[in-house]
Design an enzyme around this catalytic site. Structure first.
Site, short mmCIF file in Angstrom:
data_model
loop_
_atom_site.label_atom_id
_atom_site.label_comp_id
_atom_site.label_asym_id
_atom_site.label_seq_id
_atom_site.Cartn_x
_atom_site.Cartn_y
_atom_site.Cartn_z
N ARG A 1 0.84 -1.21 0.00
CA ARG A 1 0.00 0.00 0.00
C ARG A 1 0.88 1.26 0.00
O ARG A 1 0.57 2.24 0.69
CB ARG A 1 -0.94 0.03 1.21
CG ARG A 1 -1.95 -1.11 1.26
CD ARG A 1 -2.95 -1.01 0.13
NE ARG A 1 -4.03 -1.96 0.25
CZ ARG A 1 -4.02 -3.20 -0.28
NH1 ARG A 1 -2.97 -3.64 -0.95
NH2 ARG A 1 -5.09 -3.99 -0.15
N GLU B 1 -5.57 3.86 5.57
CA GLU B 1 -5.15 3.61 4.18
C GLU B 1 -5.54 4.77 3.26
O GLU B 1 -4.73 5.23 2.48
CB GLU B 1 -5.76 2.30 3.67
CG GLU B 1 -5.31 1.99 2.26
CD GLU B 1 -6.06 0.84 1.64
OE1 GLU B 1 -5.80 -0.31 2.02
OE2 GLU B 1 -6.90 1.08 0.76
N SER C 1 -10.92 -0.92 2.66
CA SER C 1 -10.25 -1.02 3.97
C SER C 1 -9.91 0.38 4.45
O SER C 1 -9.24 1.13 3.73
CB SER C 1 -8.94 -1.80 3.85
OG SER C 1 -9.16 -3.08 3.35
#
Ligand code: FAD
Ligand code: EPU
Length: 351
Positions: free
Chosen positions: A172, A343, A246
């Site tokens: 990520r 995130e 998420s």
């Protein structure tokens, strides 16, 4: 809202962003610039409002939390061409403009007999955003298929081509995520294979293929279908219930810390994918253990389907969602000593 257009772009003032972020929170941009020809970028970046560091590049808004109105201009690339550049019968290089919808691109590759992206089917958003956080799902990350990222370098006001090895891709993470004021990704070139090597190691894929009646080696389109079926079951659809996937990254901790936690929490999932001396934990599991799954504070809530997904039941503001995210983080830290990190990019507040 007033509008003006010129060849290659269109400018709107006081543009609503409610339908341009998948949380569906209310926000307005002082100026929205929609670009349909990247040749206009050098001219556009001559204007002070676009040169400002607070310019927000907006794709599909599926990895953003608008905790306030963006302070500066918002730029969206509406370029939508997909073009094969080379094909030796085994491997092909395909260039997709930043504005192409990611899932449409995955389907295009499968329709052209090209493989490598099937596990990344149905991820919302655009091609241009895919390298920003190095999108990943079901055991695959996009970095594995990225050949070159083409970007407009706002610092030097010119186009650059960055090889995948120059993009500092991680879980990520990428170079672009750390320099949001510098690179505007204009296109991505992918290296894709005509020889399919299935990646079936993520829990649930083999079972889903069996449930689909696929007993032999699957075709790439069948793996994509299995991933789509799992995703539809596990994750809320932003068209029905606002969310950004998420909300937290899965935390990566030293192996010794993971083992100590496992000793007192025998059911805790621990993944080895983070390297020799580190382990990845499941943020969803930690959050669920703290009792948050399905929780609701007014219209800001945690999905009852998946504990890692914050949801907007209707009228939640970005600040409501942020306040809930902070409470979740504090309770996970109190109970497990693990710091969760968001995130999505948060606009208008610092984490
Ligand atoms: P946006 O949300 O518009 O932008 C995200 C960030 O990228 C911002 O910082 C923005 O400024 C920057 N950005 C966007 N376009 C450009 C550009 N052209 N140049 C420079 N910067 C740019 N992600 C995963 O990795 N795996 C998943 O499995 C996954 N599942 C999801 C499921 C759901 C239901 C949802 C809602 C989201 C999911 N996500 C997942 C997150 C999200 O889909 C991805 O991060 C996606 O790549 C974001 O694309 P976007 O175009 O919507 O980007
Ligand atoms: N789990 C729970 N409670 C839940 C959901 C999951 O305890 O409500 C536990 C289960 O033990 C499960 C484990 O978490 O086995 C993993 O769940 P899942 O397979 O759904 O994956 P995830 O780690 O929660 C990550 C990505 C997703 C990606 C999936 C599939 C991150 C932050 N998230 O989720 O990406 O789609 O794996 O590969 O890495 C996103 O980034 O927005 C996103 C959706």
């Amino acid at each position: 809202m007033s509008q003006a257009s010129a060849p290659g772009y269109r400018i709107s003032e006081h543009a609503r962003l409610d339908a341009r972020n998948t949380f569906g929170v209310r926000a307005r941009a002082p100026m929205l610039v929609e670009v349909n020809d990247t040749a206009a970028l050098p001219e556009l970046f001559g204007y002070a409002m676009l040169r400002a560091p607070d310019l927000l590049i907006l794709g599909g808004g599926s990895n953003l939390l608008l905790a306030a109105d963006p302070p500066g201009a918002v730029l969206s690339l509406e370029t939508r061409t997909i073009r094969p550049l080379a094909d030796d019968g085994d491997t092909a290089i395909v260039r997709a403009d930043a504005g192409v919808i990611w899932h449409d691109f995955v389907l295009w590759t499968l329709g052209h007999g090209l493989t490598g992206l099937e596990n990344l089917a149905l991820i919302p958003g655009t091609v241009g955003a895919a390298p920003i956080q190095n999108i990943g799902a079901y055991g695959v990350e996009v970095r594995e298929s990225v050949h070159v990222v083409e970007a407009f370098d706002r610092k030097h006001r010119g186009f650059v081509r960055l090889a995948a090895s120059e993009c500092a891709f991680g879980y990520r993470d990428s170079l672009f995520k750390h320099q949001p004021e510098r690179y505007l990704v204009t296109a991505v070139e992918f290296r894709l294979s005509r020889r399919f090597r299935p990646r079936l190691d993520y829990a649930g894929i083999p079972e889903e293929l069996r449930a689909m009646g696929v007993t032999d080696t699957p075709r790439a389109a069948q793996v994509a279908e299995a991933v789509i079926r799992i995703r539809r079951r596990k994750l809320p659809d932003p068209a029905v219930l606002g969310n950004a996937g998420s909300f937290f990254k899965n935390p990566i901790v030293p192996t010794a810390q993971a083992e100590a936690l496992l000793a007192v929490n025998p059911g805790m999932p621990v993944f080895r994918s983070a390297g020799a001396d580190r382990r990845k934990l499941s943020a969803a599991w930690l959050i669920e253990q703290c009792g948050w799954k399905g929780h609701r504070d007014g219209d800001a809530g945690v999905s009852a389907q998946h504990a890692l997904v914050l949801v907007n039941h209707g009228q939640a503001s970005g600040q409501d969602l942020l306040a809930l995210a902070r409470r979740i983080t504090a309770s996970v830290h109190d109970r497990f000593g693990v710091a969760l990190e968001p995130e999505p990019r948060i606009i208008g507040a610092t984490w």
